[in-house]
Design an enzyme around this catalytic site. Sequence first.
Site, PDB file in Angstrom:
ATOM      1  CD  GLU A  52      -2.753  -0.859   2.629  1.00  0.00           C
ATOM      2  OE1 GLU A  52      -2.667   0.225   3.262  1.00  0.00           O
ATOM      3  OE2 GLU A  52      -3.457  -1.799   3.010  1.00  0.00           O
ATOM      4  CG  ASP A  63      -2.856   8.052   8.261  1.00  0.00           C
ATOM      5  OD1 ASP A  63      -3.272   6.883   8.140  1.00  0.00           O
ATOM      6  OD2 ASP A  63      -2.665   8.802   7.292  1.00  0.00           O
TER       7      ASP A  63
END
Length: 283
Positions: A52, A63
């Site tokens: 990814e 995140d």
Amino acid sequence: MSTRLRAQDALDRARSEHRAALVAYLPVGFPDLQTSIDAARVLIDEGADMIELGLPYSDPVMDGPVIQQAATASLAAGTRTRDVLTAVEALSGHGAAILVMSYWNPVLRYGPDALARDLAAAGGAGLITPDLIPDEAGEWIAASDEHAVDRVFLVAPSSPRERLEYVVSRTRGFVYAASTMGVTGARTSVSGAARGLVERTRSAGAQNVCVGLGVSTGAQAAEVAGYADGVIVGSAFVRALADAPDAAAARTALAATARELRTGVENPVRDATEDTSTTEATA
């Protein structure tokens, strides 16, 4: 054009070897473009089935701090969408399916159809969109169909059956099961809700379910590999890259981390009550 390996190809290969796939995340452009490409190559060489590539974004709501800091540094260095496509092209054809993980704003800015076209041309498998729900993804669904790229949507422990069925019906490649209601980052244990979420997502029709958020050790990878089709790891790799004093040390640390995690997915911890035939079919 580079040889294009799709997510399904990588998952089928892992399944044929009676293990889960190892899915590795790295942000493009951290600490610079070439180093991020070299780092991803190390992970492929050490057994990552899918990569990814994170497209850095200024407001990465999913995140945790490790990835946020890397993305901030990458943006400050000038990394843009075209650099991510350069990385895809450099990495495709080397034995792993290459996906891009991006928040929706950069995709919208680039143009969904243009990104699907250019991603396919670069040899990319598809796109993971953590903040795009399929209800609002009509333009992306059309573009990904037109250019035959995977589209990966997320499900969470709070997702009810009807929601899971809806997401599954619009996903191609694999369903990304977020193991916890939170942000990315290494944890001391993987949420107990993950196994149930995978089971419910499969029951809703998913062929492939990969689990992310919180996996950072070989033992955790082995645990998740016992019930999921793929194990997604991000922060552990980004930290290995960030903490290294130089490029050689970074390669060594990344390789060691990847080997530990690959050993984990190759040695899944099965539920003792699980039926053997089911295990073999879904490993």
